[in-house]
Design a protein around this motif. Structure first.
Motif, PDB file in Angstrom:
ATOM      1  N   ALA A   1       1.777  -1.514 -12.431  1.00 14.60           N
ATOM      2  CA  ALA A   1       0.903  -2.129 -12.220  1.00 14.60           C
ATOM      3  C   ALA A   1       0.598  -3.350 -12.034  1.00 14.60           C
ATOM      4  CB  ALA A   1       0.072  -0.757 -12.175  1.00 14.60           C
ATOM      5  N   GLN A   2       0.620  -3.570 -13.458  1.00 13.98           N
ATOM      6  CA  GLN A   2      -0.232  -4.873 -13.526  1.00 13.98           C
ATOM      7  C   GLN A   2       0.299  -6.303 -12.671  1.00 13.98           C
ATOM      8  OE1 GLN A   2      -0.127  -6.477 -18.008  1.00 13.98           O
ATOM      9  NE2 GLN A   2      -0.405  -3.933 -18.330  1.00 13.98           N
ATOM     10  N   PHE A   3       2.306  -5.707 -12.734  1.00 14.55           N
ATOM     11  CA  PHE A   3       2.304  -6.653 -10.696  1.00 14.55           C
ATOM     12  C   PHE A   3       2.113  -6.314 -10.205  1.00 14.55           C
ATOM     13  CE2 PHE A   3       4.549  -6.323 -15.104  1.00 14.55           C
ATOM     14  CZ  PHE A   3       5.035  -7.769 -15.313  1.00 14.55           C
ATOM     15  N   VAL A   4       1.513  -5.107  -9.850  1.00 18.89           N
ATOM     16  CA  VAL A   4       1.470  -4.865  -8.235  1.00 18.89           C
ATOM     17  C   VAL A   4      -0.194  -4.560  -8.146  1.00 18.89           C
ATOM     18  CG1 VAL A   4       1.705  -3.008  -6.278  1.00 18.89           C
ATOM     19  CG2 VAL A   4       3.594  -3.410  -8.441  1.00 18.89           C
ATOM     20  N   PRO A   5      -0.582  -5.553  -7.340  1.00 19.99           N
ATOM     21  CA  PRO A   5      -1.910  -6.078  -6.892  1.00 19.99           C
ATOM     22  C   PRO A   5      -2.559  -4.498  -6.511  1.00 19.99           C
ATOM     23  CG  PRO A   5      -1.299  -7.796  -6.603  1.00 19.99           C
ATOM     24  CD  PRO A   5       0.100  -7.057  -6.703  1.00 19.99           C
ATOM     25  N   THR A   6      -2.612  -4.006  -5.674  1.00 23.78           N
ATOM     26  CA  THR A   6      -2.554  -3.245  -5.147  1.00 23.78           C
ATOM     27  C   THR A   6      -2.686  -1.434  -5.890  1.00 23.78           C
ATOM     28  OG1 THR A   6      -0.529  -1.994  -3.720  1.00 23.78           O
ATOM     29  CG2 THR A   6      -2.704  -3.761  -3.046  1.00 23.78           C
ATOM     30  N   LEU A   7      -1.945  -1.400  -6.395  1.00 23.65           N
ATOM     31  CA  LEU A   7      -1.576   0.185  -7.369  1.00 23.65           C
ATOM     32  C   LEU A   7      -2.573  -0.373  -8.791  1.00 23.65           C
ATOM     33  CD1 LEU A   7       0.705   2.130  -7.691  1.00 23.65           C
ATOM     34  CD2 LEU A   7       1.591   1.571  -8.874  1.00 23.65           C
ATOM     35  N   HIS A   8      -2.652  -1.139  -9.219  1.00 19.88           N
ATOM     36  CA  HIS A   8      -3.179  -1.793 -10.331  1.00 19.88           C
ATOM     37  C   HIS A   8      -4.723  -1.247 -10.080  1.00 19.88           C
ATOM     38  CE1 HIS A   8      -4.617  -3.404 -13.418  1.00 19.88           C
ATOM     39  NE2 HIS A   8      -6.290  -4.475 -12.846  1.00 19.88           N
ATOM     40  N   ALA A   9      -5.487  -1.882  -8.987  1.00 15.03           N
ATOM     41  CA  ALA A   9      -6.375  -1.410  -8.324  1.00 15.03           C
ATOM     42  C   ALA A   9      -6.823  -0.009  -8.538  1.00 15.03           C
ATOM     43  CB  ALA A   9      -7.027  -2.057  -7.016  1.00 15.03           C
ATOM     44  N   GLN A  10      -5.924   0.898  -7.904  1.00 20.60           N
ATOM     45  CA  GLN A  10      -6.093   1.910  -7.702  1.00 20.60           C
ATOM     46  C   GLN A  10      -6.059   2.631  -8.972  1.00 20.60           C
ATOM     47  OE1 GLN A  10      -2.830   4.283  -6.158  1.00 20.60           O
ATOM     48  NE2 GLN A  10      -3.383   5.793  -5.943  1.00 20.60           N
ATOM     49  N   ILE A  11      -4.975   2.076 -10.013  1.00 22.57           N
ATOM     50  CA  ILE A  11      -5.071   3.124 -11.154  1.00 22.57           C
ATOM     51  C   ILE A  11      -6.658   2.672 -12.242  1.00 22.57           C
ATOM     52  CG2 ILE A  11      -4.055   2.707 -13.688  1.00 22.57           C
ATOM     53  CD1 ILE A  11      -0.902   2.285 -12.315  1.00 22.57           C
ATOM     54  N   GLN A  12      -7.031   1.069 -11.874  1.00 28.39           N
ATOM     55  CA  GLN A  12      -8.311   1.134 -12.894  1.00 28.39           C
ATOM     56  C   GLN A  12      -8.967   2.078 -12.568  1.00 28.39           C
ATOM     57  OE1 GLN A  12      -8.319  -0.477 -15.665  1.00 28.39           O
ATOM     58  NE2 GLN A  12      -6.072  -0.868 -15.187  1.00 28.39           N
ATOM     59  N   LEU A  13      -9.997   1.552 -10.524  1.00 29.28           N
ATOM     60  CA  LEU A  13     -10.709   3.367 -10.037  1.00 29.28           C
ATOM     61  C   LEU A  13     -10.427   4.617 -10.614  1.00 29.28           C
ATOM     62  CD1 LEU A  13     -10.482   1.246  -6.724  1.00 29.28           C
ATOM     63  CD2 LEU A  13     -12.253   0.519  -8.885  1.00 29.28           C
ATOM     64  N   ASN A  14      -8.870   4.814 -10.858  1.00 25.28           N
ATOM     65  CA  ASN A  14      -9.730   5.920 -11.439  1.00 25.28           C
ATOM     66  C   ASN A  14      -9.599   6.144 -12.356  1.00 25.28           C
ATOM     67  OD1 ASN A  14      -7.817   7.162  -8.798  1.00 25.28           O
ATOM     68  ND2 ASN A  14      -6.000   7.213  -9.356  1.00 25.28           N
ATOM     69  N   GLU A  15      -8.949   5.260 -13.386  1.00 25.76           N
ATOM     70  CA  GLU A  15      -9.601   5.267 -15.115  1.00 25.76           C
ATOM     71  C   GLU A  15     -11.440   5.252 -14.672  1.00 25.76           C
ATOM     72  OE1 GLU A  15      -7.900   2.479 -17.422  1.00 25.76           O
ATOM     73  OE2 GLU A  15      -5.603   3.126 -17.235  1.00 25.76           O
ATOM     74  N   ILE A  16     -11.554   4.703 -13.873  1.00 27.07           N
ATOM     75  CA  ILE A  16     -13.206   4.670 -14.347  1.00 27.07           C
ATOM     76  C   ILE A  16     -13.890   5.556 -13.951  1.00 27.07           C
ATOM     77  CG2 ILE A  16     -15.139   3.315 -13.240  1.00 27.07           C
ATOM     78  CD1 ILE A  16     -13.468   0.399 -13.188  1.00 27.07           C
TER      79      ILE A  16
ATOM     80  N   ILE B  18       0.624  -1.638  -0.063  1.00 26.24           N
ATOM     81  CA  ILE B  18       0.201   0.146  -0.264  1.00 26.24           C
ATOM     82  C   ILE B  18       0.925   1.272   0.027  1.00 26.24           C
ATOM     83  CG2 ILE B  18      -1.711   1.590   1.666  1.00 26.24           C
ATOM     84  CD1 ILE B  18      -3.006  -1.133   0.348  1.00 26.24           C
ATOM     85  N   VAL B  19       1.962   1.003   0.693  1.00 25.49           N
ATOM     86  CA  VAL B  19       2.764   2.114   0.807  1.00 25.49           C
ATOM     87  C   VAL B  19       4.631   2.213   0.492  1.00 25.49           C
ATOM     88  CG1 VAL B  19       3.582   4.410   2.610  1.00 25.49           C
ATOM     89  CG2 VAL B  19       1.291   2.969   3.270  1.00 25.49           C
ATOM     90  N   ILE B  20       4.871   1.333   1.091  1.00 23.62           N
ATOM     91  CA  ILE B  20       6.198   1.748   0.278  1.00 23.62           C
ATOM     92  C   ILE B  20       6.674   0.782  -1.155  1.00 23.62           C
ATOM     93  CG2 ILE B  20       8.091   0.295   0.819  1.00 23.62           C
ATOM     94  CD1 ILE B  20       7.677  -0.439   3.452  1.00 23.62           C
ATOM     95  N   LEU B  21       5.930   0.183  -1.197  1.00 22.71           N
ATOM     96  CA  LEU B  21       6.022  -0.083  -3.072  1.00 22.71           C
ATOM     97  C   LEU B  21       5.415   0.475  -4.183  1.00 22.71           C
ATOM     98  CD1 LEU B  21       7.300  -2.315  -5.074  1.00 22.71           C
ATOM     99  CD2 LEU B  21       5.365  -3.777  -5.671  1.00 22.71           C
ATOM    100  N   PRO B  22       4.872   1.479  -3.859  1.00 23.90           N
ATOM    101  CA  PRO B  22       4.460   2.301  -4.751  1.00 23.90           C
ATOM    102  C   PRO B  22       4.447   3.696  -4.907  1.00 23.90           C
ATOM    103  CG  PRO B  22       1.438   1.879  -3.481  1.00 23.90           C
ATOM    104  CD  PRO B  22       3.172   0.558  -3.335  1.00 23.90           C
ATOM    105  N   ALA B  23       5.246   4.382  -3.029  1.00 18.43           N
ATOM    106  CA  ALA B  23       6.106   4.947  -3.185  1.00 18.43           C
ATOM    107  C   ALA B  23       6.978   5.469  -3.949  1.00 18.43           C
ATOM    108  CB  ALA B  23       6.336   5.846  -2.012  1.00 18.43           C
ATOM    109  N   VAL B  24       7.895   3.990  -3.585  1.00 12.12           N
ATOM    110  CA  VAL B  24       9.388   3.532  -4.770  1.00 12.12           C
ATOM    111  C   VAL B  24       9.005   3.363  -6.225  1.00 12.12           C
ATOM    112  CG1 VAL B  24      10.940   1.727  -5.359  1.00 12.12           C
ATOM    113  CG2 VAL B  24      10.419   2.199  -2.827  1.00 12.12           C
TER     114      VAL B  24
END
Length: 311
Positions: free
Chosen positions: A208-223, A107-113
């Motif tokens: 993001a396709q390899f990071v489920p949390t980041l993928h979900a966030q990006i997809q919700l932003n697109e929607i 949720i925090v570390i990997l997206p920031a990196v």
């Protein structure tokens, strides 16, 4: 929070042996415990969305169902992670710490990196350079020969060659030609900025396709039409809108038509509409794959344990 101690608490309290002797299928018993918790959260999500539909008048269209599907799969993903950790048969404290670590990491570390990597990989100094060059190019035209400025303007808009430079200190023809030259002189930087932003958007979607949390966030932003791709489309449409207004008003301004003769009531507020379609397969596939991955390995771990009967 719901699942970290499903088996470990039973073992630590000494009641697991009772469960194992009274249940003909302990693995199925664990699945039922997960099923109850998963169903509870999905029902809660459905209730919240139901009230949102009533009070916010949300249409039951494709974006809504895509949002709902991603929400359910996101819940299932985290339960799949919990299922895998529980299958390791560690104590409750270990499960709680490792799950909290995974949560903070995803949720925090990997997206920031990832964000730091993308920002450094595709820097956008053109943003400041574009602003400075555009302003300097505009101000320089005050000291340049007016006819030179107009000649460049005519090369972009040959239909306005019929308007010669008036023999006076100031004219709107020269003023708007000067404004246009400021945009033209910074066109290269403007294009480079747009290209860098497109590269950032593409890179973030790919990673993001390899990071489920980041993928979900990006997809919700697109929607929600609030992602970077939407912003880039908005800028393109804004440029087209300005050009349309420019071509409409320039002849009237250059002919010195009276302002009160214009029918201003016909100009309505125009709203940008993003017509990008939702790719449902692309939206749900990474979440589905990662969930199945953790479920399969969790089942494999349970299968190795002899105290889980009738697997």
């Amino acid at each position: 929070a719901f699942s970290y101690n499903l088996v470990s608490e039973e073992k630590e309290s000494g009641t697991w042996k009772i469960v194992a002797t009274q249940s003909s299928n302990t693995f199925f018993y664990i699945l039922k415990l997960f099923y109850i918790r998963i169903l509870s959260l999905i029902v809660l999500l459905s209730i919240v969305l139901f009230f949102a539909i009533l009070f916010l008048e949300i249409p039951l269209d494709k974006p809504f169902w895509a949002f709902y599907t991603i929400g359910i799969l996101y819940i299932l993903f985290w339960f799949a992670v919990c299922f895998f950790i529980v299958s390791l048969q560690k104590n409750s404290n270990f499960n709680a710490v490792i799950l909290l670590t995974i949560w903070l990491f995803l949720i925090v570390i990997l997206p920031a990196v990832i964000n730091t990597y993308i920002v450094n990989k595709f820097p956008v100094p053109e943003a400041l350079e574009l602003t400075v060059k555009q302003r300097n190019a505009y101000h320089e035209k005050w000291d340049m020969d007016k006819q030179t400025t107009l000649d460049k303007f005519y090369s972009n808009y040959p239909q306005f060659k019929k308007y010669p430079l008036p023999d006076k200190e100031f004219s709107w023809l020269w003023y708007y030609a000067m404004q246009q030259m400021g945009d033209d002189d910074s066109a290269k930087e403007s294009q480079e900025l747009a290209t860098k932003l497109e590269q950032r958007n593409h890179a973030s979607q790919t990673i993001a396709q390899f990071v489920p949390t980041l993928h979900a966030q990006i997809q919700l932003n697109e929607i929600a039409k609030s992602d970077l791709g939407n912003q880039l489309l908005f800028l393109q449409e804004t440029k087209k809108f300005h050009e349309k207004m420019r071509l409409y008003f320039y002849p009237k301004i250059f002919d010195n038509e009276a302002v009160n003769k214009e029918n201003w009531s016909k100009f309505k507020v125009e709203t940008f509409n993003d017509t990008t379609s939702i790719n449902l397969i692309k939206s749900i596939l990474p979440l589905l794959i990662f969930s199945l991955f953790f479920i399969i390995f969790g089942c494999f771990n349970f299968k190795k344990r002899s105290d889980f009967k009738a697997y």
